[in-house]
Scaffold this motif. Structure first.
Motif, short mmCIF file in Angstrom:
data_model
loop_
_atom_site.label_atom_id
_atom_site.label_comp_id
_atom_site.label_asym_id
_atom_site.label_seq_id
_atom_site.Cartn_x
_atom_site.Cartn_y
_atom_site.Cartn_z
N ASP A 109 -9.73 -0.14 -5.59
CA ASP A 109 -8.77 -0.74 -6.50
C ASP A 109 -7.49 -1.10 -5.74
O ASP A 109 -7.19 -0.51 -4.70
N ILE A 110 -6.75 -2.05 -6.27
CA ILE A 110 -5.45 -2.43 -5.69
C ILE A 110 -4.40 -2.29 -6.78
O ILE A 110 -4.49 -2.95 -7.81
N SER A 111 -3.43 -1.43 -6.55
CA SER A 111 -2.30 -1.26 -7.46
C SER A 111 -1.16 -2.16 -7.00
O SER A 111 -1.01 -2.40 -5.79
N ASP A 112 -0.36 -2.61 -7.96
CA ASP A 112 0.76 -3.49 -7.61
C ASP A 112 2.10 -2.78 -7.74
O ASP A 112 3.13 -3.42 -7.92
N ASP A 113 2.07 -1.45 -7.62
CA ASP A 113 3.31 -0.68 -7.58
C ASP A 113 2.99 0.69 -6.98
O ASP A 113 1.82 1.09 -6.89
N PHE A 114 4.04 1.38 -6.60
CA PHE A 114 3.87 2.74 -6.08
C PHE A 114 3.37 3.64 -7.19
O PHE A 114 3.69 3.45 -8.36
N PHE A 115 2.59 4.63 -6.83
CA PHE A 115 2.16 5.66 -7.76
C PHE A 115 2.43 6.99 -7.07
O PHE A 115 2.65 7.03 -5.85
N PRO A 116 2.48 8.10 -7.82
CA PRO A 116 2.84 9.39 -7.22
C PRO A 116 1.96 9.71 -6.00
O PRO A 116 0.73 9.65 -6.07
N GLY A 117 2.63 10.00 -4.89
CA GLY A 117 1.95 10.34 -3.64
C GLY A 117 1.69 9.17 -2.72
O GLY A 117 1.41 9.36 -1.54
N ALA A 118 1.78 7.94 -3.22
CA ALA A 118 1.45 6.77 -2.41
C ALA A 118 2.41 6.59 -1.24
O ALA A 118 1.99 6.31 -0.11
N ILE A 119 3.70 6.77 -1.48
CA ILE A 119 4.68 6.58 -0.40
C ILE A 119 4.41 7.56 0.74
O ILE A 119 4.38 7.17 1.91
N GLY A 120 4.18 8.81 0.40
CA GLY A 120 3.87 9.81 1.43
C GLY A 120 2.61 9.49 2.19
O GLY A 120 2.55 9.66 3.42
N GLN A 121 1.59 8.99 1.51
CA GLN A 121 0.34 8.65 2.18
C GLN A 121 0.52 7.45 3.11
O GLN A 121 -0.06 7.40 4.19
N ILE A 122 1.32 6.48 2.69
CA ILE A 122 1.58 5.31 3.54
C ILE A 122 2.32 5.76 4.81
O ILE A 122 1.98 5.33 5.93
N ILE A 123 3.29 6.61 4.66
CA ILE A 123 4.03 7.13 5.82
C ILE A 123 3.09 7.89 6.74
O ILE A 123 3.10 7.70 7.96
N GLN A 124 2.25 8.76 6.17
CA GLN A 124 1.31 9.56 6.96
C GLN A 124 0.34 8.67 7.72
O GLN A 124 0.05 8.90 8.89
N MET A 125 -0.16 7.62 7.06
CA MET A 125 -1.09 6.70 7.73
C MET A 125 -0.43 6.05 8.94
O MET A 125 -1.04 5.96 10.01
N HIS A 126 0.80 5.59 8.76
CA HIS A 126 1.51 4.97 9.88
C HIS A 126 1.73 5.98 11.01
O HIS A 126 1.47 5.70 12.18
N GLY A 127 2.24 7.17 10.65
CA GLY A 127 2.52 8.18 11.67
C GLY A 127 1.29 8.56 12.46
O GLY A 127 1.30 8.59 13.69
N ALA A 128 0.20 8.85 11.77
CA ALA A 128 -1.03 9.28 12.44
C ALA A 128 -1.65 8.15 13.27
O ALA A 128 -2.01 8.35 14.43
N HIS A 129 -1.76 6.97 12.69
CA HIS A 129 -2.40 5.85 13.40
C HIS A 129 -1.65 5.48 14.68
O HIS A 129 -2.24 5.35 15.74
N TYR A 130 -0.35 5.31 14.57
CA TYR A 130 0.41 4.85 15.73
C TYR A 130 0.64 5.95 16.75
O TYR A 130 0.83 5.67 17.93
N SER A 131 0.57 7.18 16.34
CA SER A 131 0.62 8.29 17.30
C SER A 131 -0.69 8.35 18.08
O SER A 131 -0.70 8.41 19.32
N GLN A 132 -1.81 8.34 17.38
CA GLN A 132 -3.12 8.46 18.01
C GLN A 132 -3.46 7.27 18.89
O GLN A 132 -4.06 7.42 19.96
N ASN A 133 -3.09 6.07 18.46
CA ASN A 133 -3.52 4.86 19.16
C ASN A 133 -2.49 4.26 20.10
O ASN A 133 -2.85 3.48 20.99
N TRP A 134 -1.21 4.60 19.91
CA TRP A 134 -0.17 3.96 20.69
C TRP A 134 0.85 4.94 21.27
O TRP A 134 1.80 4.53 21.93
N GLY A 135 0.69 6.22 20.99
CA GLY A 135 1.60 7.22 21.54
C GLY A 135 2.96 7.26 20.90
O GLY A 135 3.90 7.85 21.46
N PHE A 136 3.11 6.65 19.72
CA PHE A 136 4.40 6.69 19.04
C PHE A 136 4.70 8.13 18.63
O PHE A 136 3.80 8.91 18.35
#
Length: 163
Positions: free
Chosen positions: A2-29
């Motif tokens: 599904d695609i939501s067109d607004d934030f829902f509880p927990g979404a902001i934290g998950q988006i931040i976590q995805m960025h942090g984990a992905h760019y740390s693992q793949n780019w050393g950020f």
């Protein structure tokens, strides 16, 4: 999925976590980058306006992708809508969800900014860069920089739209 067109509880934290984990693992950020994403995303969420676009793909495992189009970024300086926080979870890569999110964003920009859009990224993200180019984004500038807390070849892509 599904695609939501607004934030829902927990979404902001998950988006931040995805960025942090992905760019740390793949780019050393480092956590500098994750904290920057957290701060900027929180500022956006608190000031979000009706014409801004939030797209969050989600499935039973949570957020699977995000794309935000900020139509009121004070740094835009005539460049149109600012495409930000575009990421897909590993489990959703290759499914077409990124293309679907970007197509929705381009359609939104066509309505609100005559299709004019811009984004910051860096060299080496070939699948994303290929996707951007397929929607009419072109490289506008490139230089070594550390805006993400790690030295990379920073790039700005722009989409001219109808104008």
């Amino acid at each position: 999925m599904d695609i939501s067109d607004d934030f829902f509880p927990g979404a902001i934290g998950q988006i931040i976590q995805m960025h942090g984990a992905h760019y740390s693992q793949n780019w050393g950020f480092t956590t500098y980058f994750e904290a920057k994403v957290a701060h900027q995303l929180a500022v956006f969420a608190q000031g979000k306006q009706d014409t801004d676009l939030v797209l969050i793909a989600h499935d039973r495992d949570g957020v699977a992708g995000s794309l935000i189009l900020n139509l009121h970024d004070p740094e835009a300086a005539g460049r149109g809508a600012h495409l930000r926080w575009f990421i897909c979870a590993d489990r959703s890569r290759g499914t077409g969800i990124g293309r679907k999110l970007l197509a929705k964003a381009v359609a939104h920009a066509e309505t609100h900014t005559n299709g004019k859009m811009w984004l910051h990224t860096f060299a080496g993200l070939e699948p994303a860069l290929h996707l951007y180019r397929s929607f009419g984004f072109v490289l506008h500038s490139e230089m070594d920089g550390d805006v993400w807390g790690t030295i990379v070849k920073e790039q700005e892509y722009r989409r001219s739209g109808d104008s």
